[in-house]
Design a protein around this motif. Sequence first.
Motif, short mmCIF file in Angstrom:
data_model
loop_
_atom_site.label_atom_id
_atom_site.label_comp_id
_atom_site.label_asym_id
_atom_site.label_seq_id
_atom_site.Cartn_x
_atom_site.Cartn_y
_atom_site.Cartn_z
N SER A 263 0.84 -1.18 0.00
CA SER A 263 0.00 0.00 0.00
C SER A 263 0.88 1.24 0.00
N LEU A 264 0.37 2.28 -0.65
CA LEU A 264 1.10 3.54 -0.72
C LEU A 264 0.65 4.43 0.44
N TYR A 265 1.61 4.80 1.28
CA TYR A 265 1.32 5.64 2.44
C TYR A 265 1.92 7.04 2.21
N ARG A 266 1.19 8.02 2.71
CA ARG A 266 1.71 9.38 2.73
C ARG A 266 1.93 9.78 4.19
N TYR A 267 3.16 10.18 4.48
CA TYR A 267 3.52 10.66 5.82
C TYR A 267 3.73 12.17 5.75
N LEU A 286 27.55 24.61 22.79
CA LEU A 286 26.36 23.99 23.36
C LEU A 286 25.17 24.36 22.50
N GLU A 287 24.27 23.41 22.30
CA GLU A 287 23.06 23.66 21.53
C GLU A 287 21.86 23.13 22.29
N GLY A 288 20.75 23.80 22.10
CA GLY A 288 19.51 23.36 22.72
C GLY A 288 18.33 23.75 21.85
N GLY A 289 17.19 23.15 22.13
CA GLY A 289 16.03 23.48 21.32
C GLY A 289 14.76 22.88 21.87
N LEU A 290 13.66 23.37 21.33
CA LEU A 290 12.33 22.85 21.66
C LEU A 290 11.55 22.75 20.37
N SER A 291 11.04 21.55 20.08
CA SER A 291 10.36 21.29 18.81
C SER A 291 8.94 20.81 19.07
N TYR A 292 8.05 21.24 18.21
CA TYR A 292 6.69 20.69 18.16
C TYR A 292 6.51 19.99 16.83
N LEU A 293 6.17 18.72 16.86
CA LEU A 293 5.99 17.93 15.65
C LEU A 293 4.60 17.31 15.64
N ASN A 294 3.99 17.30 14.48
CA ASN A 294 2.74 16.58 14.27
C ASN A 294 2.93 15.69 13.05
N VAL A 295 2.79 14.39 13.24
CA VAL A 295 3.03 13.41 12.18
C VAL A 295 1.73 12.68 11.88
N LEU A 296 1.38 12.63 10.59
CA LEU A 296 0.15 11.99 10.14
C LEU A 296 0.47 10.95 9.08
N SER A 297 0.00 9.72 9.30
CA SER A 297 0.17 8.63 8.34
C SER A 297 -1.17 8.33 7.70
N GLU A 298 -1.21 8.33 6.33
CA GLU A 298 -2.44 8.09 5.59
C GLU A 298 -2.22 6.98 4.57
N ASN A 299 -3.10 6.02 4.54
CA ASN A 299 -3.05 4.95 3.55
C ASN A 299 -3.80 5.40 2.31
N ILE A 408 10.54 -1.24 3.17
CA ILE A 408 11.06 -0.20 4.05
C ILE A 408 10.61 -0.47 5.49
N PRO A 409 11.53 -0.40 6.45
CA PRO A 409 11.20 -0.80 7.83
C PRO A 409 10.52 0.30 8.63
N ILE A 410 9.51 0.97 8.08
CA ILE A 410 8.73 1.97 8.80
C ILE A 410 7.33 1.42 8.99
N ARG A 411 6.86 1.39 10.24
CA ARG A 411 5.58 0.77 10.52
C ARG A 411 4.59 1.70 11.22
N SER A 412 5.01 2.91 11.60
CA SER A 412 4.11 3.80 12.33
C SER A 412 4.55 5.23 12.12
N ALA A 413 3.70 6.17 12.55
CA ALA A 413 4.05 7.58 12.46
C ALA A 413 5.24 7.90 13.35
N SER A 414 5.37 7.22 14.50
CA SER A 414 6.52 7.43 15.38
C SER A 414 7.80 6.97 14.70
#
Length: 542
Positions: A263-267, A286-299, A408-414
């Motif tokens: 199946s073709l997935y769009r991330y 020294l480096e630092g940061g704060l990130s906000y991520l939203n990941v969506l997986s669609e079949n 490809i060894p990707i199985r989830s949005a995480s």
Amino acid sequence: ETKNVLFISDLNGINNIYRLDLTKNQPPVPITNSLDGLYQLSISKDGKKLAFSSLFEAGFNIFLLNNPFEISLDQKELPLTNYVAGLKNHSKDTDKDSLDFEITKEDSVGNSDDVSYYTGKYSDTTDVYGDTVKIDFDNYVFGGNKPLNIDSTDSVNQKFNLTDNLDPNGNYKVNKYKITFTPDIIYANAGYSTLYGLLGTTVLSFSDILGNHRLIGVTSLQIDLKNSDYGLAYQYLGDRLNYGLEGFHTARFIALSQGITSSLYRYRNYGAVGSLSYPLNRFYRLEGGLSYLNVLSENLSNPAEPNDEVSFLLPTASFIHDNVLWGYTSPIDGTRYRFDVFGYPGFFDKTKSFYSFLGDYRTYFKMGIMYSFAFRLSGGYSGGNNPQRFFIGGIENWINRNFATTGIPIRSASDFAFMTPALPMRGYDYAQEIGTKYSLMNMEFRFPLIRYLVTGPLPILFSNIFGVAFADLGTAWNNNKDLRLFARNENNEVVSKDLLMGTGVGARMFFLYFLLRFDVAWAYNVQGFGSPKFYISLGADF
């Protein structure tokens, strides 16, 4: 008390270092007699060491002069260069500003008749600038603590109204600096990802005149915004502490196997990143940061399948050292390493929480002009309810890729957001081992393979092709108690189990825009070597 001053002057036509005794009424004396100009003096606090720069072998180098106040040359004056000597000789021969010249009239056969045809004058321009060249300075304003006293009726005020630029105390106004962005560079790049195939982006970089503010835009538009990559970043570089803000959106399409079908997935991944960078000195930061991520997986092949969507708020911290010197295709000298810690405490979903520690150490030994040896040691550890996964096996940007698993060894949005390759591990397929912990060691000997080669039938020039001989060792695992580096086979012979070992040779060359890598490697299991695996990939080595 003796007071001396060191300075650079071109009295003889070339920049040299001179010493002047301020307590004596004597001319300065040279302490260097260089054929190349000397620049940028810098002296130690005790006056014992003097550093300066000069051209050497087509590049500027830094030189050191010991005890500059005690140096005495044999000659009190340096010989003049031919150019300066010629100017002085010409000045002696012409003791007046203008000389007469005479042009004689010639007949049709070229014989002069000794009759003056024209007499005129020419100007001697070897004197001080301004003696023979007159410029009207009425429209110029020169610096000073007090304003110029110019009559308001003067025509100059019609061009430059001085009073408009004075404060109530009569001083010149200081205007605030206005940030104006201008383009620095606009370019398009292309590459190949083992996971996602061909990729291309357009990068637009803007900055102000001081370089304190920078805007970077990235675009890769396809069909519509939902299927495209784009981002905008702002960086402030005016102080020692640099910071940046970034917003982005990416879309990737992956065909994942599901039994005998795929199946073709769009991330889609969108979010924002705030970052800080503080240099401790030239080579540590020294480096630092704060990130906000939203990941969506669609079949996309099966829209009825529920979407997998997850959000993360991710703090990060890093310690970095880097003093490497780059060669033609890769680093050749110095050391660099970084240690990272980051994680998701589970603000939105406790089941997705994790933490990770990563380390990467690389050092390079220069051996002669074109030879070097590279050593790398890296590792990672992740824990929590949803730990990050790492995989080893293969090489970055592998074009003729071959996966160890089914696809490809990707199985989830995480997985899409945080699954991290630990490469290279040559001699094996892509993602040969996957785990929440990994360890990897790489060793490479880099050398010139072909300097220049012109083929016979077709006049094709091959130049600057570098070779490598390498050995890779690594493993990835989940539970420490289940890790078995070695085991015994059916013949009771010791063989490697979870430990992957590979060795081989390769070549590196630039072709058009890209740095091509060709490698052949063999897996090793203590009892012998496996079949050769061939790798064609893009990019620089570690």
